[in-house]
Enzyme design. Structure first.
Site, PDB file in Angstrom:
ATOM      1  N   CYS A  93      28.561  78.850  15.702  1.00  0.00           N
ATOM      2  CA  CYS A  93      29.485  77.791  15.265  1.00  0.00           C
ATOM      3  C   CYS A  93      30.019  78.106  13.871  1.00  0.00           C
ATOM      4  CB  CYS A  93      28.783  76.437  15.243  1.00  0.00           C
ATOM      5  SG  CYS A  93      28.196  75.899  16.858  1.00  0.00           S
ATOM      6  N   CYS A 130      23.789  76.041  14.101  1.00  0.00           N
ATOM      7  CA  CYS A 130      24.258  77.004  15.106  1.00  0.00           C
ATOM      8  C   CYS A 130      25.034  78.157  14.454  1.00  0.00           C
ATOM      9  CB  CYS A 130      25.139  76.235  16.091  1.00  0.00           C
ATOM     10  SG  CYS A 130      26.151  77.227  17.162  1.00  0.00           S
TER      11      CYS A 130
END
Length: 123
Positions: free
Chosen positions: A42, A39
């Protein structure tokens, strides 16, 4: 066990439960970063979380990879990454979904201040 001022990565359900229980027992604010290795947002938030952990050593910062600990992510109803959950004494105070740096910082500082004031008042 990580030192204060660090983000603690939980790689097993046992370590997750142990860290969560320690935070609840200590009546500390716990910030959980539900993340995923694949991600990009993230990854953007990771250094921000580390900076917050250094700045606020009285707060416990935990990191959970949703692919590694699927059962924990499901239990906490995580549907998007990153999801940040702020909790204290077993109660969810706030949830922030997405790479919202400013919102996360404000929420952590707000709840950390509340925790510190309550601790000082009880001393």
């Amino acid at each position: 066990m990580a030192e204060e001022g660090q983000v603690i990565s939980c790689h097993t359900v046992e370590s997750w439960s142990e860290q969560l229980q320690k935070g609840i027992a200590a009546k500390k604010l716990i910030v959980v970063d539900f993340t995923a290795s694949w991600c990009p947002p993230c990854k953007l938030m990771s250094p921000i979380l580390s900076e917050l952990a250094k700045k606020l050593p009285a707060v416990i910062f935990l990191k959970v990879d949703v692919d590694e600990l699927k059962s924990v992510a499901e239990e906490w109803a995580v549907e998007a990454m990153p999801t940040f959950v702020l909790t204290k004494e077993g109660k969810v105070l706030e949830r922030i979904v997405g790479a919202k740096k400013d919102e996360l910082q404000l929420a952590v500082e707000k709840h950390a201040t509340t925790v510190e004031n309550a601790t000082t008042a009880n001393a």
